[in-house]
Design a protein around this motif. Structure first.
Motif, short mmCIF file in Angstrom:
data_model
loop_
_atom_site.label_atom_id
_atom_site.label_comp_id
_atom_site.label_asym_id
_atom_site.label_seq_id
_atom_site.Cartn_x
_atom_site.Cartn_y
_atom_site.Cartn_z
N THR A 1 0.97 -1.59 -0.09
CA THR A 1 -0.09 -0.04 0.27
C THR A 1 1.14 1.52 -0.08
O THR A 1 0.41 2.25 -0.02
N LEU B 1 -0.37 4.59 -1.07
CA LEU B 1 -0.89 5.79 0.29
C LEU B 1 -0.79 7.02 0.93
O LEU B 1 -1.57 7.55 0.63
N MET C 1 -9.48 6.92 1.97
CA MET C 1 -9.32 6.45 2.79
C MET C 1 -9.96 6.54 4.19
O MET C 1 -10.82 7.92 4.03
N PRO C 2 -10.61 5.44 5.13
CA PRO C 2 -11.17 6.00 6.48
C PRO C 2 -11.30 6.44 7.84
O PRO C 2 -10.94 6.27 8.15
N ARG D 1 -14.11 2.76 3.93
CA ARG D 1 -12.50 2.20 3.84
C ARG D 1 -12.30 1.53 2.55
O ARG D 1 -11.32 0.47 2.22
N CYS E 1 -9.24 1.70 0.85
CA CYS E 1 -7.80 1.60 0.83
C CYS E 1 -7.94 0.29 -0.04
O CYS E 1 -7.21 0.23 -0.31
N THR E 2 -8.43 -0.32 1.12
CA THR E 2 -8.16 -1.54 1.38
C THR E 2 -8.44 -2.04 -0.54
O THR E 2 -8.26 -3.03 -0.66
N ARG F 1 -0.86 -3.32 8.71
CA ARG F 1 -1.79 -2.33 8.34
C ARG F 1 -0.60 -1.04 8.05
O ARG F 1 0.88 -1.71 7.57
N CYS F 2 -1.43 -0.02 7.67
CA CYS F 2 -0.17 1.54 7.49
C CYS F 2 -0.11 1.89 8.26
O CYS F 2 -0.93 1.75 9.53
N LEU G 1 -0.03 5.34 9.12
CA LEU G 1 -1.13 6.44 9.30
C LEU G 1 -2.69 5.49 9.17
O LEU G 1 -3.81 6.36 9.55
N CYS G 2 -3.15 4.51 9.69
CA CYS G 2 -4.32 4.15 9.67
C CYS G 2 -4.98 4.50 10.19
O CYS G 2 -5.21 4.20 11.57
N PRO G 3 -6.34 4.53 10.15
CA PRO G 3 -7.40 5.18 11.56
C PRO G 3 -8.14 4.29 12.40
O PRO G 3 -7.94 4.53 13.08
N PHE G 4 -7.31 3.20 11.72
CA PHE G 4 -7.58 2.24 13.18
C PHE G 4 -6.56 1.54 14.04
O PHE G 4 -7.41 0.72 14.38
S1 SF4 Z 1 -4.04 -0.78 6.45
FE1 SF4 Z 1 -6.19 1.45 7.32
S2 SF4 Z 1 -5.15 2.95 5.60
FE2 SF4 Z 1 -4.25 0.86 5.54
S3 SF4 Z 1 -4.72 -0.20 3.17
FE3 SF4 Z 1 -6.00 -0.98 4.92
S4 SF4 Z 1 -7.98 0.54 5.92
FE4 SF4 Z 1 -6.53 1.54 4.81
#
Ligand code: SF4
Length: 372
Positions: free
Chosen positions: A98, A137, A154-155, A176, A178-179, A269-270, A272-275
């Motif tokens: 990503t 991303l 992005m979410p 979401r 980006c997934t 995950r990334c 910077l992922c908001p999750f």
């Molecule tokens: S980890 Fe988070 S930011 Fe990265 S692709 Fe998945 S949902 Fe998107």
């Protein structure tokens, strides 16, 4: 890692559009998981691997390729290990980069590649990325920030702003996307190209009518809400399967399996992922891990977090709500003010170099006027 309470909290805050399903999700933790009883399966939103293979065969597709969409984290690693043990067959393993995974996830991917070699498994392992936004991303966000590019994938957590009082009010989340765009679609394209090449065809040629694909996605039973379909919208001959859901396995089950075998267990995950969570919202992906292991990535996330709000407030974007990377809908650098204070000066020069490099690259690659 996952507990019923923190999953409930997370859903109530972030998935406000899915209220009826949340109730079903919550009740499913009270009894033994059985995907066949879940409405997503009963309503035909997804089918089992076997049912997908049968459906492809009914269409005359007798040559079916099985693919693992490998994320480098815990669940797809569980499937990878099942494959290495001969319990599940794959013709291809594909990791889509990503462009924003922490280095420790790239190291985990490399670890699994080494393990594959050590056990003598020869399944082709492809590494791919978004076909146009090859920088992933980071590039998408830089495009959005610096040019007239509008597609925000992005979410982020949204809020409405009262410009008179300055008060903000939570307003759901962006999807979401980006997934799909940076993970699943690049995997489809990569295996499509690989198979066309294997059959002596070019990437722009038509897939032979007798060929079908089943791509396995590592969603767990506790993530069943994320399943929206088992049919690729772009390619009629590609189906999506969810083997961990079929095995009624949760994220915690996969982590336990990896721990018992002394395999790496970092959640993919990334950076910077908001999750990413923190405090008692522990789902094994948190900002503390990024701050501790990749401080520069944390500062990049803070920079993106500030910039997306700055640009949104200019009114030039098709985005009505104010975006935040942190679920509290506060600036990331404020939430982690102490850590930010310790790191900002130390990494200022590296951060500025990174910002400058991206500006130059966006201007050069996209031939777009830099507006910010
Ligand atoms: S980890 Fe988070 S930011 Fe990265 S692709 Fe998945 S949902 Fe998107």
């Amino acid at each position: 890692m996952y507990t019923v309470d923190n999953i409930k909290d997370m859903k109530l805050e972030t998935q406000i559009d899915e209220a009826p399903e949340i109730v079903e999700q919550m009740s499913m933790f009270d009894e033994a998981p059985d995907f066949r009883l879940h409405s997503k399966y009963r309503k035909g939103v997804f089918r089992t691997r076997k049912e997908l293979v049968d459906s492809l065969k009914e269409e005359g597709r007798d040559k079916i390729y099985h693919v693992l969409s490998f994320g480098g984290g815990t669940q797809s690693a569980h499937l990878m290990e099942q494959h290495l043990r001969g319990e599940i067959h794959y013709d291809y393993i594909v990791f889509s980069d990503t462009g924003a995974e922490p280095q420790f996830i790239h190291e985990q991917v490399a670890w699994w590649q080494r393990r594959q070699q050590q056990v003598g498994n020869k399944t082709p392992f492809i590494i791919t990325h978004h076909n146009k936004i090859t920088g992933g991303l980071e590039e998408m966000l830089m495009l959005w920030i610096h040019t007239d590019y509008q597609r925000f994938q992005m979410p982020v957590y949204c809020a409405t702003l009262n410009r008179t009082t300055g008060a903000i009010k939570p307003a759901g989340m962006l999807p979401r996307q980006c997934t799909v765009d940076f993970k699943i679609n690049p995997v489809k394209r990569a295996v499509r190209h690989a198979v066309l090449e294997r059959h002596g065809l070019k990437s722009n040629q038509k897939m032979p009518e007798n060929i079908g694909f089943v791509i396995d996605i590592g969603f767990s039973y506790d993530e069943i809400r994320r399943i929206n379909t088992d049919q690729s919208p772009q390619y009629q001959y590609i189906r999506l399967a969810y083997p961990l859901v079929e095995e009624n396995l949760t994220t915690a089950d996969s982590i336990r399996f990896l721990e018992e075998n002394h395999f790496p267990t970092r959640r993919s995950r990334c950076y910077l992922c908001p999750f990413n969570c923190d405090g008692d919202r522990d789902i094994g992906m948190d900002w503390d891990e990024i701050i501790e292991i990749e401080p520069l990535s944390f500062l990049k996330a803070c920079w993106f977090d500030n910039e997306i709000r700055r640009v949104q407030l200019t009114g030039t974007k098709v985005m009505n709500s104010v975006p935040y990377l942190h679920y509290s809908r506060r600036p990331l650098q404020e939430v982690y003010a102490i850590q930010y204070g310790h790191l900002a000066d130390r990494y200022a020069s590296s951060l500025n170099d990174w910002i400058k490099r991206w500006r130059t690259q966006i201007e050069w690659k996209w031939k777009k006027e830099i507006v910010a």
